[in-house]
Design an enzyme around this catalytic site. Structure first.
Site, mmCIF file in Angstrom:
data_model
loop_
_atom_site.group_PDB
_atom_site.id
_atom_site.type_symbol
_atom_site.label_atom_id
_atom_site.label_comp_id
_atom_site.label_asym_id
_atom_site.label_seq_id
_atom_site.Cartn_x
_atom_site.Cartn_y
_atom_site.Cartn_z
ATOM 1 N N CYS A 68 0.676 -7.627 11.973
ATOM 2 C CA CYS A 68 0.906 -7.787 13.413
ATOM 3 C C CYS A 68 0.140 -8.962 14.001
ATOM 4 O O CYS A 68 -0.021 -9.064 15.217
ATOM 5 C CB CYS A 68 0.552 -6.503 14.152
ATOM 6 S SG CYS A 68 1.719 -5.179 13.818
ATOM 7 N N SER A 113 -1.380 -3.672 10.446
ATOM 8 C CA SER A 113 -1.005 -4.558 9.352
ATOM 9 C C SER A 113 0.229 -5.384 9.725
ATOM 10 O O SER A 113 1.184 -4.852 10.298
ATOM 11 C CB SER A 113 -0.711 -3.739 8.098
ATOM 12 O OG SER A 113 -1.843 -2.987 7.750
ATOM 13 N N LYS A 157 -9.570 -2.194 1.678
ATOM 14 C CA LYS A 157 -9.316 -1.048 2.551
ATOM 15 C C LYS A 157 -10.101 0.189 2.111
ATOM 16 O O LYS A 157 -10.598 0.943 2.936
ATOM 17 C CB LYS A 157 -7.819 -0.749 2.598
ATOM 18 C CG LYS A 157 -6.976 -1.931 3.068
ATOM 19 C CD LYS A 157 -7.364 -2.371 4.451
ATOM 20 C CE LYS A 157 -6.913 -3.739 4.765
ATOM 21 N NZ LYS A 157 -5.998 -4.118 5.719
ATOM 22 N N TYR A 185 -1.525 -3.604 -6.975
ATOM 23 C CA TYR A 185 -1.266 -4.472 -5.825
ATOM 24 C C TYR A 185 -2.246 -4.276 -4.669
ATOM 25 O O TYR A 185 -2.567 -3.151 -4.291
ATOM 26 C CB TYR A 185 0.155 -4.228 -5.291
ATOM 27 C CG TYR A 185 0.568 -5.285 -4.289
ATOM 28 C CD1 TYR A 185 0.961 -6.540 -4.734
ATOM 29 C CD2 TYR A 185 0.503 -5.058 -2.928
ATOM 30 C CE1 TYR A 185 1.293 -7.536 -3.828
ATOM 31 C CE2 TYR A 185 0.835 -6.050 -2.016
ATOM 32 C CZ TYR A 185 1.225 -7.289 -2.480
ATOM 33 O OH TYR A 185 1.549 -8.278 -1.594
ATOM 34 N N ARG A 208 0.838 -1.193 0.000
ATOM 35 C CA ARG A 208 0.000 0.000 0.000
ATOM 36 C C ARG A 208 0.875 1.246 0.000
ATOM 37 O O ARG A 208 1.978 1.242 0.530
ATOM 38 C CB ARG A 208 -0.894 0.025 1.242
ATOM 39 C CG ARG A 208 -2.097 -0.887 1.161
ATOM 40 C CD ARG A 208 -2.975 -0.769 2.377
ATOM 41 N NE ARG A 208 -2.320 -1.275 3.567
ATOM 42 C CZ ARG A 208 -1.767 -0.542 4.512
ATOM 43 N NH1 ARG A 208 -1.801 0.775 4.439
ATOM 44 N NH2 ARG A 208 -1.200 -1.097 5.553
ATOM 45 N N ARG A 210 2.079 -12.124 -0.358
ATOM 46 C CA ARG A 210 0.791 -12.559 0.214
ATOM 47 C C ARG A 210 0.151 -13.699 -0.554
ATOM 48 O O ARG A 210 0.479 -13.950 -1.711
ATOM 49 C CB ARG A 210 -0.171 -11.370 0.255
ATOM 50 C CG ARG A 210 0.310 -10.311 1.243
ATOM 51 C CD ARG A 210 -0.708 -9.260 1.542
ATOM 52 N NE ARG A 210 -0.171 -8.313 2.500
ATOM 53 C CZ ARG A 210 -0.683 -8.090 3.718
ATOM 54 N NH1 ARG A 210 -1.755 -8.737 4.114
ATOM 55 N NH2 ARG A 210 -0.122 -7.204 4.520
ATOM 56 N N ASP A 261 -9.410 -9.817 8.844
ATOM 57 C CA ASP A 261 -8.874 -8.468 8.582
ATOM 58 C C ASP A 261 -9.847 -7.327 8.857
ATOM 59 O O ASP A 261 -9.435 -6.281 9.331
ATOM 60 C CB ASP A 261 -8.393 -8.393 7.123
ATOM 61 C CG ASP A 261 -7.438 -7.237 6.866
ATOM 62 O OD1 ASP A 261 -6.451 -7.109 7.610
ATOM 63 O OD2 ASP A 261 -7.684 -6.449 5.934
ATOM 64 N N HIS A 311 -10.617 -2.370 11.378
ATOM 65 C CA HIS A 311 -9.525 -3.236 10.917
ATOM 66 C C HIS A 311 -9.331 -4.351 11.954
ATOM 67 O O HIS A 311 -8.376 -4.338 12.717
ATOM 68 C CB HIS A 311 -8.261 -2.382 10.778
ATOM 69 C CG HIS A 311 -7.139 -3.038 10.040
ATOM 70 N ND1 HIS A 311 -5.836 -2.623 10.152
ATOM 71 C CD2 HIS A 311 -7.111 -4.074 9.165
ATOM 72 C CE1 HIS A 311 -5.056 -3.378 9.391
ATOM 73 N NE2 HIS A 311 -5.802 -4.262 8.784
HETATM 74 P P1 GTP Z 1 -2.422 -7.720 7.566
HETATM 75 O O1 GTP Z 1 -2.964 -8.742 6.645
HETATM 76 O O2 GTP Z 1 -1.314 -6.922 6.978
HETATM 77 O O3 GTP Z 1 -3.469 -6.818 8.128
HETATM 78 O O4 GTP Z 1 -1.632 -8.508 8.745
HETATM 79 P P2 GTP Z 1 -2.097 -9.426 9.963
HETATM 80 O O5 GTP Z 1 -2.379 -8.553 11.131
HETATM 81 O O6 GTP Z 1 -3.142 -10.372 9.538
HETATM 82 O O7 GTP Z 1 -0.747 -10.221 10.318
HETATM 83 P P3 GTP Z 1 -0.402 -11.785 10.232
HETATM 84 O O8 GTP Z 1 -1.281 -12.631 11.091
HETATM 85 O O9 GTP Z 1 -0.322 -12.169 8.809
HETATM 86 O O10 GTP Z 1 1.055 -11.824 10.882
HETATM 87 C C1 GTP Z 1 2.123 -11.147 10.321
HETATM 88 C C2 GTP Z 1 3.406 -11.669 10.884
HETATM 89 O O11 GTP Z 1 3.383 -11.695 12.311
HETATM 90 C C3 GTP Z 1 3.723 -13.086 10.435
HETATM 91 O O12 GTP Z 1 5.059 -13.139 10.024
HETATM 92 C C4 GTP Z 1 3.510 -13.916 11.661
HETATM 93 O O13 GTP Z 1 4.332 -15.043 11.693
HETATM 94 C C5 GTP Z 1 3.823 -12.954 12.808
HETATM 95 N N1 GTP Z 1 3.050 -13.311 14.017
HETATM 96 C C6 GTP Z 1 1.712 -13.514 14.096
HETATM 97 N N2 GTP Z 1 1.331 -13.883 15.351
HETATM 98 C C7 GTP Z 1 2.461 -13.893 16.102
HETATM 99 C C8 GTP Z 1 2.729 -14.189 17.473
HETATM 100 O O14 GTP Z 1 1.847 -14.517 18.285
HETATM 101 N N3 GTP Z 1 4.020 -14.087 17.879
HETATM 102 C C9 GTP Z 1 5.031 -13.726 17.024
HETATM 103 N N4 GTP Z 1 6.255 -13.649 17.493
HETATM 104 N N5 GTP Z 1 4.805 -13.449 15.715
HETATM 105 C C10 GTP Z 1 3.556 -13.531 15.257
HETATM 106 C C1 SPV Z 2 -2.984 -4.503 5.329
HETATM 107 O O1 SPV Z 2 -1.997 -3.893 4.926
HETATM 108 O O2 SPV Z 2 -3.520 -4.262 6.453
HETATM 109 C C2 SPV Z 2 -3.551 -5.587 4.506
HETATM 110 C C3 SPV Z 2 -3.019 -5.775 3.155
HETATM 111 O O3 SPV Z 2 -4.465 -6.272 4.943
HETATM 112 S S1 SPV Z 2 -3.672 -4.682 1.974
HETATM 113 O O4 SPV Z 2 -4.844 -5.311 1.382
HETATM 114 O O5 SPV Z 2 -2.646 -4.480 0.953
HETATM 115 O O6 SPV Z 2 -4.062 -3.462 2.615
HETATM 116 MN MN MN Z 3 -5.006 -5.671 7.102
#
Ligand code: GTP
Ligand code: SPV
Ligand code: MN
Length: 664
Positions: free
Chosen positions: A327, A325, A283, A274, A125, A445, A350, A303
């Site tokens: 996290c 994002s 979003k 993208y 983004r 992704r 999400d 979110h």
């Molecule tokens: P967006 O799709 O961008 O909104 O991200 P998201 O909040 O869905 O994040 P996602 O669950 O994909 O996690 C992103 C990264 O954080 C990955 O590399 C995970 O492995 C890491 N992660 C997720 N949960 C944990 C956790 O409990 N502990 C640690 N250390 N890392 C974590």
């Molecule tokens: C984020 O960045 O929080 C996402 C990926 O979930 S995107 O759709 O690119 O915003």
């Molecule tokens: Mn997101």
């Protein structure tokens, strides 16, 4: 004109693509296109613009949609039109076209899975180019204190935006096909759902929207002649090309703009193909315009992931959680609890649309139908449910590939055969970690249908939504912030959301690991003035008939002196969810602290944990850290939210300050 002539004409300026056509399945595509054109032209008597309808039925479009399409055909000048029906046959056609154009390739080791590699300049983004346009600047962003640069969104006047759009969109689809995508955010026909029409010149976007939303003909019958959200998208590379594409990925990074026009219920996105820049339901619609609609209509677009948690007694509760994002939302939403007898089910990973029902319960739907999840870090160890979801019907973008025709990213080291050779996302063959560069882009992704996830909640598509008992905020906080704490009340909880901070991630264009303010994990996604948003959240406190969920803050990412995570995370996070569950049930297992209620000693169920966890370090509340935190948050509110900060939030900050200052 015959269908293939159209296709050939479109690609005539790019001879390389002619060759690729041979290597794909030309016979199949010829057949579909012939049928499509027959169907299209024989039905197209109402098609006033004399353009080539390549696929679909013009007469099935409601009048208002026809006008929207016609208006933009005149501006963007596509050479052909494709009205999406959402059928499998259509998808096969899209995948054929994408292969022919060198934008995707099959991953033979997996079932109906594809690899897309973007122009390396189009990988995330772009917040710096994302605008909301309203007459009054203050409707969009709080006016920062003088001399301070605002970071709570970007505003543009309607006049300036007009100029910017007029510099970009006229003729932007020349030589390309305009796809018309009717889509529903939320289950088709649910009272909580909303419909959009996206016009795009990217087949990749169509293929992705098909996964991420409910898309196709069924949406049109529900829409009828009602209003819809208008979503215009172009990659900004008309044909013939002026310059060679990078990686066969059309985009125009220098000219990219993502614009929202709330007054017209319209989104215009140019230059990026993208993710959140181009899949406009996500979003742009579900969060930015969604939050505006929510403000207007008395609900919340957030979110947030949504999960169901069943305990060992078979009791079940739903929770929603906002983390910035990358996290951990997808991970938490699909987690496999390590606590015996517990079960997590996934409603969404999400975005949550939430509304109080007539009984005063907060109900949430997931407006999406797929997951656009971060690949790196996803493995059988961290997220087996995601791994099981993505073995079929999935488009991977910017991950690395293996010589056996599968995918690779950081975190899969133990799960690919030792003999497999890896080609990095940048196309470097025989990649090894010694190269010093990641195999997959950190924001690479997967785009995969939610219904394939083995733990989808039985009610995940329920039109009335699931009842939410707890709201959880969190972020990446390497120091100072405990594993979990509970807000003293709703207003305190809103304050906790407002003061969220987190380490920057690769999901946006930020560099380095600085801790940034990201209130409600919505900083990149607020559709309107954050101060007004806070007021909206606070307004629910005054409505006595509402059963307000309890509010929590969690931090899986605290580090020790060696820089190692103190908390094992992932499935072990179920221990924290269990504590929250029991608190919601009224169990006396919390003690007050400066920041909020924290677990009483031994109340967090640590049974069977196979790692030594330094609980003291995990829950320590260093006074100097929190004094700095209070100052920092205070400065932020003062500089960024300024006049628009609701007094209730300032009161909560002062209360926190007093508690911190009187800490031992
Ligand atoms: P967006 O799709 O961008 O909104 O991200 P998201 O909040 O869905 O994040 P996602 O669950 O994909 O996690 C992103 C990264 O954080 C990955 O590399 C995970 O492995 C890491 N992660 C997720 N949960 C944990 C956790 O409990 N502990 C640690 N250390 N890392 C974590
Ligand atoms: C984020 O960045 O929080 C996402 C990926 O979930 S995107 O759709 O690119 O915003
Ligand atoms: Mn997101």
């Amino acid at each position: 004109m015959g269908s293939l002539e159209i296709i050939r004409r479109n690609s005539a300026s790019m001879p390389a693509q002619e060759m690729r056509e041979e290597t794909c399945c030309p016979k199949f595509a010829t057949r579909i296109l012939k049928e499509a054109v027959k169907a299209g032209t024989s039905q197209s008597h109402g098609y006033a613009t004399q353009k080539n309808l390549l696929y679909g039925y013009w007469n099935k479009l409601p009048k208002k949609v026809q006008s929207y399409v016609e208006e933009n055909i005149k501006i963007c000048k596509p050479s052909t039109l494709h009205i999406c029906d959402g059928s499998d046959r259509e998808n096969e056609l899209l995948m054929y076209i994408l292969q022919r154009d060198g934008m995707i390739k099959p991953l033979p080791k997996l079932e109906n899975c594809w690899l897309a590699k973007t122009d390396p300049a189009d990988v995330a983004r772009v917040e710096s180019k994302t605008f909301i346009s309203t007459e009054e600047e203050r409707d969009t962003i709080p006016i920062p204190k003088s001399g301070v640069k605002g970071t709570l969104g970007k505003w543009m006047s309607p006049e300036d935006l007009d100029t910017e759009l007029n510099m970009r969109f006229p003729g932007c689809m020349e030589g390309r096909t305009m796809y018309v995508i009717p889509f529903s955010m939320g289950p088709v026909g649910s009272p909580l759902s909303k419909i959009g029409i996206q016009l795009t010149d990217s087949a990749y976007v169509v293929a992705s929207m098909r996964v991420m939303t409910r898309m196709g003909s069924k949406v049109l019958s529900t829409l009828g002649n009602n209003e819809f959200i208008k979503c215009l998208h172009s990659v900004g590379r008309p044909l013939p090309l002026q310059e060679k594409l990078n990686n066969n990925w059309p985009c125009n990074p220098k000219q990219t703009i993502i614009a929202h026009l709330p007054a017209k219920n319209e989104i215009c996105s140019y230059g990026s193909g993208y993710g959140g820049n181009s899949l406009l339901g996500k979003k742009c619609f579900a969060l930015r315009l969604g939050s505006i609609l929510g403000h207007r209509e008395g609900w919340l677009a957030e979110h947030m992931l949504i999960l169901g948690l069943e305990n060992d007694k078979g009791e079940k509760k739903y929770m929603a959680a906002a983390f910035p994002s990358a996290c951990g939302k997808t991970n938490l939403a699909m987690m496999t609890p390590t606590l015996p007898g517990y079960k997590v089910t996934c409603v969404g990973d999400d975005i949550a649309w939430m509304r109080f029902d007539k009984d005063g319960r907060l109900r949430a739907i997931n407006p999406e139908a797929g997951f656009f999840g971060v690949a790196p870090g996803t493995s059988m160890k961290t997220n087996p449910n995601a791994m099981k979801t993505i073995t079929r019907n999935t488009v991977f973008t910017n991950v690395a590939e293996t010589s056996e025709g599968s995918v690779f990213w950081e975190g899969l080291e133990e799960e690919v055969p030792r003999t497999a050779q890896i080609t990095s996302w940048l196309g470097v063959p025989e990649w090894t970690p010694d190269s010093g560069k990641p195999a997959a882009h950190p924001n690479s992704r997967f785009c995969t249908p939610a219904k394939q996830c083995p733990i989808m909640d039985p009610d995940w598509e329920s039109p009335e939504g699931v009842p939410i008992d707890a709201i959880i905020f969190g972020g990446r906080r390497p120091e100072g912030v405990p594993l979990v704490y509970e807000a003293y009340n709703w207003n305190h909880g809103v304050f906790i959301g407002a003061s969220m901070r987190s380490e920057a991630t690769a999901a946006a264009e930020h560099k380095g690991k600085v801790v940034m303010h990201d209130p409600f994990a919505m900083r990149p996604f607020f559709g309107y003035n954050f101060g007004h948003y806070l007021k909206h959240w606070l307004s629910f406190q005054e409505q006595s008939n509402l059963k307000l969920p309890k509010i929590y803050h969690v931090n899986w990412f605290r580090k020790d002196d060696q820089g190692k995570f103190i908390w094992p995370g992932f499935g072990e996070n179920s221990r924290v969810l269990d504590w929250i569950f029991r608190r919601v049930n009224g169990e006396d297992c919390a003690v007050q602290s400066a920041v909020g209620n924290i677990p009483t000693p031994n109340s967090l169920n640590m049974e069977g944990i196979n790692q030594n966890v330094d609980m003291e370090a995990l829950f320590a509340l260093p006074k100097d850290f929190w004094q700095r935190e209070v100052k920092e948050v205070s400065k932020y509110f003062d500089e960024q939210v300024n006049e628009d900060l609701p007094p209730e939030i300032m009161q909560e900050l002062r209360k926190l300050e007093t508690r911190v200052n009187t800490m031992l």
